[in-house]
Design a protein around this motif. Sequence first.
Motif, short mmCIF file in Angstrom:
data_model
loop_
_atom_site.label_atom_id
_atom_site.label_comp_id
_atom_site.label_asym_id
_atom_site.label_seq_id
_atom_site.Cartn_x
_atom_site.Cartn_y
_atom_site.Cartn_z
N LEU A 183 0.82 -1.21 0.00
CA LEU A 183 0.00 0.00 0.00
C LEU A 183 0.86 1.26 0.00
O LEU A 183 0.38 2.33 -0.41
CB LEU A 183 -0.94 0.00 1.21
N ARG A 184 2.10 1.16 0.44
CA ARG A 184 2.99 2.33 0.46
C ARG A 184 3.85 2.44 -0.80
O ARG A 184 4.55 3.43 -0.97
CB ARG A 184 3.91 2.25 1.68
N ASP A 185 3.80 1.42 -1.66
CA ASP A 185 4.63 1.43 -2.85
C ASP A 185 4.19 2.55 -3.81
O ASP A 185 3.13 3.16 -3.65
CB ASP A 185 4.55 0.09 -3.57
N ASP A 186 5.01 2.76 -4.85
CA ASP A 186 4.66 3.72 -5.88
C ASP A 186 3.55 3.15 -6.76
O ASP A 186 3.27 1.96 -6.73
CB ASP A 186 5.90 4.05 -6.73
N GLY A 187 2.97 4.03 -7.56
CA GLY A 187 1.92 3.59 -8.47
C GLY A 187 0.55 4.09 -8.05
O GLY A 187 0.38 4.66 -6.97
N GLU A 188 -0.41 3.87 -8.90
CA GLU A 188 -1.76 4.35 -8.64
C GLU A 188 -2.36 3.62 -7.44
O GLU A 188 -2.16 2.40 -7.29
CB GLU A 188 -2.64 4.14 -9.87
N THR B 294 -4.87 -4.58 13.00
CA THR B 294 -5.97 -4.23 12.10
C THR B 294 -6.03 -2.74 11.85
O THR B 294 -6.23 -2.28 10.71
CB THR B 294 -7.31 -4.72 12.67
N GLN B 295 -5.82 -1.96 12.89
CA GLN B 295 -5.87 -0.51 12.74
C GLN B 295 -4.75 -0.01 11.83
O GLN B 295 -4.94 0.93 11.05
CB GLN B 295 -5.77 0.17 14.11
N ARG B 296 -3.59 -0.64 11.92
CA ARG B 296 -2.48 -0.27 11.03
C ARG B 296 -2.87 -0.47 9.57
O ARG B 296 -2.61 0.39 8.72
CB ARG B 296 -1.24 -1.10 11.34
N VAL B 297 -3.51 -1.60 9.29
CA VAL B 297 -3.91 -1.89 7.92
C VAL B 297 -4.99 -0.92 7.47
O VAL B 297 -4.96 -0.39 6.34
CB VAL B 297 -4.40 -3.35 7.80
N VAL B 298 -5.96 -0.66 8.33
CA VAL B 298 -7.02 0.29 8.00
C VAL B 298 -6.42 1.66 7.68
O VAL B 298 -6.80 2.31 6.70
CB VAL B 298 -8.04 0.40 9.16
N ALA C 227 -6.67 3.72 4.20
CA ALA C 227 -7.24 5.07 4.21
C ALA C 227 -6.33 6.05 3.48
O ALA C 227 -6.81 6.93 2.74
CB ALA C 227 -7.49 5.52 5.65
N LYS C 228 -5.02 5.93 3.68
CA LYS C 228 -4.09 6.80 2.99
C LYS C 228 -4.17 6.60 1.48
O LYS C 228 -4.12 7.57 0.71
CB LYS C 228 -2.66 6.53 3.47
N ALA C 229 -4.28 5.33 1.05
CA ALA C 229 -4.37 5.04 -0.38
C ALA C 229 -5.66 5.61 -0.96
O ALA C 229 -5.65 6.21 -2.05
CB ALA C 229 -4.30 3.54 -0.61
N ALA D 108 -12.33 8.50 3.32
CA ALA D 108 -11.31 7.49 3.07
C ALA D 108 -11.26 6.45 4.19
O ALA D 108 -11.07 5.25 3.94
CB ALA D 108 -9.95 8.15 2.90
N LEU D 109 -11.43 6.90 5.44
CA LEU D 109 -11.37 5.97 6.56
C LEU D 109 -12.53 4.98 6.52
O LEU D 109 -12.34 3.78 6.81
CB LEU D 109 -11.38 6.74 7.89
#
Length: 204
Positions: free
Chosen positions: A84-89, A137-141, A145-147, A163-164
């Motif tokens: 989820l933190r990688d580059d790209g759309e 779980t919260q970390r993944v959420v 949300a950032k994405a 987003a959240l």
Amino acid sequence: MSAENKKSRPIGRPREFDRDQTLLAIVEVFWRLGYHQTSFRELEEATGEGRQSLVNAFGDKAAIFEKALQCYIDQRVGEVIQILRDDGEPQRRIARVWKRWEADAKADDHRGCLLINTGGEIGPKNATIANIMAKSTQRVVNEFAKAYQQAMDAGRIATSPCALTLARLTVAAGDGAILHARVSGNATAVRQSQAALSELIFGQ
């Protein structure tokens, strides 16, 4: 035998204990069998270590499981967060996570996700485990949300719901699909859920 001969006899060195590899093997056992169905016998067979060695290294069964669960989070959940933190759309990154989940659901032993399995098996009965799972779980959420927020900022998706909310929906849908796949032995639920959610959010 003389004292000199005794001294010259080579002394065998104890086998080196590889903590990291042993813990990974332990993760596999709990992932496949669950907490209650796992005994020290299975752990010994999987690791090649005796019970006392495992206890000395990790603690009792409950402590071993906590460490195994954290190891799983560091490895598997860490992979999801990195994707989820990688580059790209954002849409492509989110789709890659679903592919990761589908791969787990397709495993021959239908083991699914250790966190989801543990939630169903133990749930809130163990406060320490529940806390570990909630934080993970919260970390993944948060990363989802950032994405989604990035997709909103780029004008790719609507800004409502927020987003959240979309992140929570995605994690809940993923958890449900993986659990269904584990119970039914059919991984198509993951792909179908991903397709439906993508159409709902991204319109495609």
